[in-house]
Write a protein that holds these residues in place. Structure first.
Motif, PDB file in Angstrom:
ATOM      1  N   MET A  92       0.930  -1.181   0.555  1.00  0.00           N
ATOM      2  CA  MET A  92       0.005   0.080   0.045  1.00  0.00           C
ATOM      3  C   MET A  92       1.100   1.031   0.153  1.00  0.00           C
ATOM      4  O   MET A  92       2.039   1.277   0.828  1.00  0.00           O
ATOM      5  N   PHE A  93       0.563   2.256  -0.562  1.00  0.00           N
ATOM      6  CA  PHE A  93       1.615   3.698  -0.806  1.00  0.00           C
ATOM      7  C   PHE A  93       0.137   4.362  -0.002  1.00  0.00           C
ATOM      8  O   PHE A  93      -0.945   5.024  -0.973  1.00  0.00           O
ATOM      9  N   ILE A  94       0.807   5.621   0.379  1.00  0.00           N
ATOM     10  CA  ILE A  94      -0.519   6.610   1.184  1.00  0.00           C
ATOM     11  C   ILE A  94       0.349   7.722   0.992  1.00  0.00           C
ATOM     12  O   ILE A  94       1.445   8.521   0.958  1.00  0.00           O
ATOM     13  N   ILE A  95      -1.112   8.333   0.344  1.00  0.00           N
ATOM     14  CA  ILE A  95      -0.674   9.932  -0.583  1.00  0.00           C
ATOM     15  C   ILE A  95      -2.073  10.525   0.196  1.00  0.00           C
ATOM     16  O   ILE A  95      -2.650  11.012  -0.204  1.00  0.00           O
ATOM     17  N   PRO A  96      -1.712  11.461   1.890  1.00  0.00           N
ATOM     18  CA  PRO A  96      -2.631  11.609   2.212  1.00  0.00           C
ATOM     19  C   PRO A  96      -2.407  13.509   2.057  1.00  0.00           C
ATOM     20  O   PRO A  96      -2.637  14.344   2.467  1.00  0.00           O
ATOM     21  N   SER A  97      -1.995  13.465   0.786  1.00  0.00           N
ATOM     22  CA  SER A  97      -1.821  15.083   0.018  1.00  0.00           C
ATOM     23  C   SER A  97      -3.197  16.076   0.428  1.00  0.00           C
ATOM     24  O   SER A  97      -4.527  16.030   0.394  1.00  0.00           O
ATOM     25  N   VAL A  98      -2.933  17.256   0.956  1.00  0.00           N
ATOM     26  CA  VAL A  98      -3.861  18.304   1.269  1.00  0.00           C
ATOM     27  C   VAL A  98      -3.860  19.056  -0.453  1.00  0.00           C
ATOM     28  O   VAL A  98      -4.820  19.123  -0.813  1.00  0.00           O
ATOM     29  N   TYR A 100       4.169  -0.305  -9.717  1.00  0.00           N
ATOM     30  CA  TYR A 100       5.628  -1.481  -8.507  1.00  0.00           C
ATOM     31  C   TYR A 100       4.264  -2.040  -7.667  1.00  0.00           C
ATOM     32  O   TYR A 100       5.058  -2.985  -7.137  1.00  0.00           O
ATOM     33  N   GLY A 101       3.299  -2.234  -7.868  1.00  0.00           N
ATOM     34  CA  GLY A 101       2.256  -3.465  -7.386  1.00  0.00           C
ATOM     35  C   GLY A 101       2.153  -2.708  -5.775  1.00  0.00           C
ATOM     36  O   GLY A 101       1.105  -3.600  -5.272  1.00  0.00           O
ATOM     37  N   SER A 102       1.965  -0.932  -5.416  1.00  0.00           N
ATOM     38  CA  SER A 102       1.158  -0.694  -4.884  1.00  0.00           C
ATOM     39  C   SER A 102       0.065  -0.451  -4.497  1.00  0.00           C
ATOM     40  O   SER A 102      -0.223   0.866  -5.504  1.00  0.00           O
TER      41      SER A 102
END
Length: 120
Positions: free
Chosen positions: A1-7, A21-23
């Motif tokens: 998992m790839f977390i992207i909590p951008s405002v 890449y599989g995330s």
């Protein structure tokens, strides 16, 4: 998992690289993230485009909700999780695809303009 909590995220490439890449992305619905990450639970999105988990509010509750849904799928339906990973890895974000779509749109616009001109 790839977390992207951008405002804020004007475009964003990290989610595309992560998917290649599989995330599986877990992203806030903002800017370019909203244009490329579509929630697996969103019935308004065609199934073939659903590729991650999204949340709307940039706070702990929004992020936790998306994380819980992702972890639930990962732990309770490993086959579905692997299908999602595979689908994400196969998404084509290349310029060739975008350019082809623009060429197609341009050709249709020209054809419509010519047809309209011939009617007058």
């Amino acid at each position: 998992m790839f977390i992207i909590p951008s405002v804020f995220e004007p475009c964003g490439l990290t989610q595309m690289i992560a998917m290649r890449y599989g995330s599986v992305p877990i992203a806030r619905k903002t800017g370019g993230l909203n244009d490329s990450v579509f929630d697996v639970d969103d019935d308004t999105i065609p199934l073939q485009f659903r590729n991650g988990f999204t949340f709307l509010t940039p706070d702990e509750q929004g992020l936790n909700s998306a994380l819980e849904r992702a972890f639930s799928l990962y732990s309770s339906k490993p086959d579905s999780w692997q299908e999602l990973v595979k689908k994400d890895m196969e998404i084509d974000f290349s310029w060739a695809t975008s350019a082809s779509q623009y060429e197609e749109l341009y050709a249709k616009s020209v054809a419509r303009a010519r047809a309209a001109a011939n009617r007058t």
